[in-house]
Design an enzyme around this catalytic site. Sequence first.
Site, mmCIF file in Angstrom:
data_model
loop_
_atom_site.group_PDB
_atom_site.id
_atom_site.type_symbol
_atom_site.label_atom_id
_atom_site.label_comp_id
_atom_site.label_asym_id
_atom_site.label_seq_id
_atom_site.Cartn_x
_atom_site.Cartn_y
_atom_site.Cartn_z
ATOM 1 N N ARG A 257 1.394 -1.037 -0.009
ATOM 2 C CA ARG A 257 0.266 -0.195 0.090
ATOM 3 C C ARG A 257 0.768 0.686 -0.261
ATOM 4 N NH1 ARG A 257 -1.319 2.466 4.885
ATOM 5 N NH2 ARG A 257 -1.171 1.059 6.170
ATOM 6 N N HIS A 261 -3.518 4.405 4.878
ATOM 7 C CA HIS A 261 -4.538 3.774 4.541
ATOM 8 C C HIS A 261 -5.906 4.114 3.985
ATOM 9 C CE1 HIS A 261 -7.132 0.451 6.728
ATOM 10 N NE2 HIS A 261 -7.749 1.283 7.283
ATOM 11 N N TYR A 270 3.925 6.084 11.177
ATOM 12 C CA TYR A 270 4.953 4.541 11.344
ATOM 13 C C TYR A 270 5.144 4.040 10.531
ATOM 14 C CZ TYR A 270 0.191 3.782 8.731
ATOM 15 O OH TYR A 270 -0.367 3.366 7.795
HETATM 16 C C1 LIG Z 1 -14.632 -6.040 12.615
HETATM 17 C C2 LIG Z 1 -13.730 -5.322 12.263
HETATM 18 N N1 LIG Z 1 -12.980 -4.680 13.214
HETATM 19 C C3 LIG Z 1 -12.229 -3.124 12.990
HETATM 20 C C4 LIG Z 1 -12.189 -2.522 11.718
HETATM 21 C C5 LIG Z 1 -10.722 -1.632 11.668
HETATM 22 N N2 LIG Z 1 -10.172 -1.298 10.772
HETATM 23 C C6 LIG Z 1 -10.455 -1.115 9.636
HETATM 24 S S1 LIG Z 1 -9.200 -1.482 8.508
HETATM 25 C C7 LIG Z 1 -8.426 -1.955 9.711
HETATM 26 C C8 LIG Z 1 -7.171 -3.093 9.190
HETATM 27 C C9 LIG Z 1 -7.239 -4.233 7.904
HETATM 28 O O1 LIG Z 1 -6.246 -4.376 7.489
HETATM 29 P P1 LIG Z 1 -6.172 -4.992 6.466
HETATM 30 O O2 LIG Z 1 -6.702 -6.659 6.556
HETATM 31 O O3 LIG Z 1 -4.530 -5.974 6.288
HETATM 32 O O4 LIG Z 1 -6.320 -4.375 5.145
HETATM 33 P P2 LIG Z 1 -5.563 -3.584 4.333
HETATM 34 O O5 LIG Z 1 -6.979 -2.348 4.800
HETATM 35 O O6 LIG Z 1 -4.543 -3.429 4.481
HETATM 36 O O7 LIG Z 1 -5.836 -3.387 2.588
HETATM 37 C C10 LIG Z 1 -9.258 -2.770 10.214
HETATM 38 C C11 LIG Z 1 -8.376 -3.121 11.984
HETATM 39 C C12 LIG Z 1 -12.794 -3.446 10.857
HETATM 40 N N3 LIG Z 1 -13.301 -2.197 9.500
HETATM 41 N N4 LIG Z 1 -13.392 -3.731 11.182
#
Ligand SMILES: Cc1ncc(C[n+]2csc(CCOP(=O)(O)OP(=O)(O)O)c2C)c(N)n1
Length: 375
Positions: A257, A261, A270
């Site tokens: 990425r 985010h 970070y």
């Molecule tokens: C059930 C739930 N818990 C927490 C969140 C908050 N949240 C949004 S994105 C994220 C991180 C996701 O990381 P990853 O799976 O690596 O996906 P990326 O966005 O990096 O593609 C979190 C914890 C959420 N959306 N849903």
Amino acid sequence: MPLETIDRGRIERLEILSPAGIADASLAAVIPAERILEMYRKMVEIRLFDERAVKLQRQGRLGTYPQILGQEATQIVPPLCLRSKDWLLPTYRGQGSYYARGMELRYSLLYWAGDDRGTRFPEENNDMMFAIPVGAHLTWAAGLAWAEKLKKQDGVALAYLGDGTTSKGDFHEALTFAGQFKLPVIYLIENNHWAISVPREKQAASPTLAQKAWGYGARGLVVDGNDCLAVYKAVSDAVAAARAGLGPTVLECETYRMGHHTTADDASRYRSASELEAWKRKDPVARLRRYLALQGLWNDADEAKLLEEAQAMIQREIEAYESFPAPNPLNMFSDNYESAPWPLIEQRRELAELLELKKAHEPVFELPPAEGRFP
Ligand SMILES: Cc1ncc(C[n+]2csc(CCOP(=O)(O)OP(=O)(O)O)c2C)c(N)n1
């Protein structure tokens, strides 16, 4: 000997196209040139769109937006390996995968403006709505694949997830089920190395995420996720295996990425600049362009024409998005239940009254601002 080795396991990684744009001829040859050009055009279009969407957000013309910069290959290529009746289950970082399936970009903009009309998918597609809760859609994908199997149809479900989402219970539940029932489902991990501010190393002790598949009787493969040709081959093979009744595949696509985010995040707090620089050299779009140029399939004039056409198309989509009539707030109660439960019927009635009141007292009466927006 009392100690018997039952399975040593193997971790394989697929890369066809080097960052310099040189392809392994035996593997690249199976993908028609027209297909590769289509991937390239769509990747360039979605990159320009992404850039414009961030600007719109900064100008207050769009809500929170999750950029896909750097992940164009994993976004655009896998849906091109599917039929429209196969099931697509993206995450919130999925506008590229919808676009590859023919969704007009105006709807992606509407979605990120908080408008439910942003989920207007092409009629013929089995596209599911973005999954904002991380991991929830993984068991849905298993369920959809199971339904395909029970109905003796040959449809496949493709669900996206991030590296962070492999730590969620839903991932393990979905794989237990998919492996046991040999379901035609593909779990495509976009390992972009960060789950908001949590690095991949803190997410799992296993050296790869793909190897988690074995424990559930699924196939697992690590794929260079910035290499379109490798992604195309890996997903096509997984689709063929699923249609042949061989069950689920987990593809760990290694990508990065390059943006924040979401527009609500600041990755510089970070993440080191040197890490970003190293990944820029593996950029999936530039890499495919080098390959196409070396093959004599692309030149500067083609590029200039593509950029001009893409900018014009995106401009048209933005204008179409901004000229949608304001949504009727009462629509938020539609299309949720076949027969709505009473608390929702009550809420709808209350909102209808409030809207009437607003009409009667227009200049002095304002609805309170919405709170708690994602994320
Ligand atoms: C059930 C739930 N818990 C927490 C969140 C908050 N949240 C949004 S994105 C994220 C991180 C996701 O990381 P990853 O799976 O690596 O996906 P990326 O966005 O990096 O593609 C979190 C914890 C959420 N959306 N849903």
